[in-house]
Design a protein around this motif. Sequence first.
Motif, PDB file in Angstrom:
ATOM      1  N   CYS A  45       0.348  -1.020  -0.007  1.00 53.90           N
ATOM      2  CA  CYS A  45      -0.252   0.009   0.179  1.00 53.90           C
ATOM      3  C   CYS A  45       1.177   1.055   0.409  1.00 53.90           C
ATOM      4  O   CYS A  45       1.752   1.187   0.006  1.00 53.90           O
ATOM      5  CB  CYS A  45      -1.624  -0.323   0.872  1.00 53.90           C
ATOM      6  SG  CYS A  45      -1.906   1.342   1.110  1.00 53.90           S
ATOM      7  N   LEU A  92      -0.184   3.764   1.311  1.00 54.92           N
ATOM      8  CA  LEU A  92      -0.467   4.991   2.247  1.00 54.92           C
ATOM      9  C   LEU A  92      -0.545   4.030   3.659  1.00 54.92           C
ATOM     10  O   LEU A  92      -0.024   2.440   3.697  1.00 54.92           O
ATOM     11  CB  LEU A  92      -2.170   5.474   2.908  1.00 54.92           C
ATOM     12  CG  LEU A  92      -2.181   6.432   1.638  1.00 54.92           C
ATOM     13  CD1 LEU A  92      -3.557   6.289   1.654  1.00 54.92           C
ATOM     14  CD2 LEU A  92      -1.960   7.660   1.256  1.00 54.92           C
ATOM     15  N   ARG A  93      -0.244   4.362   4.735  1.00 53.11           N
ATOM     16  CA  ARG A  93      -0.057   3.574   6.829  1.00 53.11           C
ATOM     17  C   ARG A  93      -0.941   4.373   7.553  1.00 53.11           C
ATOM     18  O   ARG A  93      -0.976   4.315   7.964  1.00 53.11           O
ATOM     19  CB  ARG A  93       1.201   4.344   6.919  1.00 53.11           C
ATOM     20  CG  ARG A  93       2.272   3.805   6.062  1.00 53.11           C
ATOM     21  CD  ARG A  93       2.783   2.760   6.044  1.00 53.11           C
ATOM     22  NE  ARG A  93       3.822   2.079   4.944  1.00 53.11           N
ATOM     23  CZ  ARG A  93       3.722   1.362   3.727  1.00 53.11           C
ATOM     24  NH1 ARG A  93       2.695   1.911   3.308  1.00 53.11           N
ATOM     25  NH2 ARG A  93       5.041   1.310   3.115  1.00 53.11           N
ATOM     26  N   CYS A  94      -2.307   3.703   6.542  1.00 52.59           N
ATOM     27  CA  CYS A  94      -3.538   4.610   8.408  1.00 52.59           C
ATOM     28  C   CYS A  94      -2.849   3.572   9.314  1.00 52.59           C
ATOM     29  O   CYS A  94      -2.555   2.636   9.231  1.00 52.59           O
ATOM     30  CB  CYS A  94      -4.616   3.383   6.866  1.00 52.59           C
ATOM     31  SG  CYS A  94      -5.041   4.433   6.318  1.00 52.59           S
ATOM     32  N   CYS A 150      -5.196   0.503   9.751  1.00 48.41           N
ATOM     33  CA  CYS A 150      -4.442  -0.488   9.114  1.00 48.41           C
ATOM     34  C   CYS A 150      -3.407  -0.923   9.176  1.00 48.41           C
ATOM     35  O   CYS A 150      -2.962  -2.888   9.332  1.00 48.41           O
ATOM     36  CB  CYS A 150      -4.881  -0.414   7.988  1.00 48.41           C
ATOM     37  SG  CYS A 150      -4.770  -1.773   6.567  1.00 48.41           S
ATOM     38  N   MET A 151      -2.428  -0.353   9.425  1.00 48.56           N
ATOM     39  CA  MET A 151      -0.654  -0.590   9.917  1.00 48.56           C
ATOM     40  C   MET A 151      -0.161  -0.155  10.331  1.00 48.56           C
ATOM     41  O   MET A 151      -0.687   1.222  10.915  1.00 48.56           O
ATOM     42  CB  MET A 151      -0.133  -1.038   7.976  1.00 48.56           C
ATOM     43  CG  MET A 151      -0.461  -0.016   7.376  1.00 48.56           C
ATOM     44  SD  MET A 151       0.637  -0.358   5.471  1.00 48.56           S
ATOM     45  CE  MET A 151      -0.437  -1.422   4.791  1.00 48.56           C
ATOM     46  N   GLY A 198      -4.569  -4.661   1.305  1.00 45.96           N
ATOM     47  CA  GLY A 198      -4.033  -3.361  -0.193  1.00 45.96           C
ATOM     48  C   GLY A 198      -4.223  -2.286  -0.659  1.00 45.96           C
ATOM     49  O   GLY A 198      -5.996  -2.229  -0.812  1.00 45.96           O
ATOM     50  N   ASN A 217      -7.547   3.456  -2.164  1.00 47.90           N
ATOM     51  CA  ASN A 217      -8.157   4.521  -1.500  1.00 47.90           C
ATOM     52  C   ASN A 217      -7.776   6.152  -1.876  1.00 47.90           C
ATOM     53  O   ASN A 217      -7.771   7.199  -1.529  1.00 47.90           O
ATOM     54  CB  ASN A 217      -6.500   4.861  -0.277  1.00 47.90           C
ATOM     55  CG  ASN A 217      -5.326   4.479  -1.065  1.00 47.90           C
ATOM     56  OD1 ASN A 217      -5.034   5.487  -1.580  1.00 47.90           O
ATOM     57  ND2 ASN A 217      -4.021   3.717  -0.585  1.00 47.90           N
ATOM     58  N   SER A 256      -4.885  -4.946   5.483  1.00 43.06           N
ATOM     59  CA  SER A 256      -3.639  -4.335   4.037  1.00 43.06           C
ATOM     60  C   SER A 256      -3.309  -6.607   3.465  1.00 43.06           C
ATOM     61  O   SER A 256      -3.868  -6.678   2.478  1.00 43.06           O
ATOM     62  CB  SER A 256      -3.019  -4.032   4.371  1.00 43.06           C
ATOM     63  OG  SER A 256      -2.234  -3.898   3.315  1.00 43.06           O
TER      64      SER A 256
HETATM   65 FE1  SF4 Z   1      -3.748   0.825   3.278  1.00 44.62          FE
HETATM   66 FE2  SF4 Z   1      -6.266   1.239   2.737  1.00 44.62          FE
HETATM   67 FE3  SF4 Z   1      -4.718  -0.296   4.941  1.00 44.62          FE
HETATM   68 FE4  SF4 Z   1      -4.889   2.169   4.649  1.00 44.62          FE
HETATM   69  S1  SF4 Z   1      -6.262   0.811   5.017  1.00 44.62           S
HETATM   70  S2  SF4 Z   1      -2.686   1.355   5.134  1.00 44.62           S
HETATM   71  S3  SF4 Z   1      -5.148   2.557   2.770  1.00 44.62           S
HETATM   72  S4  SF4 Z   1      -4.656  -0.728   2.408  1.00 44.62           S
END
Ligand code: SF4
Length: 331
Positions: free
Chosen positions: A23, A25-27, A30-31, A70, A99, A327
Amino acid sequence: MEKLIDKYGRQITYLRLAVTDRCNLRCQYCMPAEGIKIVPRNELLSYKEIYRITRALTELGVDKIRLTGGEPFVRKDFMQLLEMLSYNDLLNKINITTNGALVKRHISELEKMKINTINLSIDSLKPERFFEITRRNNFNDVWEALELLEKSSINLKLNIVVQPGVNTDEIVDFVALSKDRNLSVRFIEEMPFNGTGKRSMEEIWDYRRILKEIRKGFPEFETLTNEKSSTSKNFKLYDSVGNFGIIPAYTRTICHDCNRVRITATGMIKNCLFDDGVFNLKEALKKDISNEELKALFLKIIPQKPKNGFVAEENRKRNPNVSESMSTIGG
Ligand code: SF4
Ligand code: SAM
């Protein structure tokens, strides 16, 4: 046609497939900031394998696919995969969850391929907060994608993960977007899948609390009748163009008519979001199995779907090493 019906009488007609675990981004939910441990590229399902899997499933009654990750658009030639899938005449709907950071330049092609719905994740309408949540500076790209998609022929849904202490003060603003815009706002209860197992979830914002918050800004609105197997409870402001809904992902009140099967980017079948994977398809495909053998596999495995997410989670807890990111799961 043989169908995928589980022991609770639920027919599986909807595939959610993660095309990558990577991915851009690094929300936070999520991660972790440094990202997750990604798998080597050759362990991901190839596009040919994805096509084969999808074709076999559609021959067993699946008619809708959601591509997720992802971030699907970071996988090389993702548009080519969409094109391949669009040749499958048994698929009625191809949907994508993204995203949005890389989407704007593809919109006219996505329209031509008749992509049905795009779920665009956007957790804040404030650029600085968007940065805090995603740890990346892509608010403008996502907002631009939102505006273009809203005007396109593709249905647009916004995914908002409700994060206590972070964006709950924007719930009413998000609902207000549905007044004049042709889109569906979807609030998602946060789930404990951020790749570390460490995020505290002390304050619970379940769908009742989210509804209560919406009523502070809009005391009256209509309740829409739900499509069977819809993941969200849906509502509409009077005289609005769009609508809004709540996905009780964590409280799991929707399992009784779940019609979904998930496949992770490495080919693991998940009969439930909360299980830890029940069968590795990549390994099976390496053995050169026929289409009939592949279908027989699905007919054996998918009907073993657990009754609900709580049962699946109980089984999963027996494996203490599981600490997945959304992800990898393919949300
Ligand atoms: Fe990436 Fe989507 Fe996870 Fe955000 S929610 S880190 S955009 S996979
Ligand atoms: N990268 C794409 C995106 O963000 O839309 C697709 C993959 S993402 C894992 C799919 C959806 O899962 C997104 O809407 C995201 O907000 C949601 N999600 C991720 N982690 C979550 C969590 N811990 N709880 C609830 N939803 C989550």
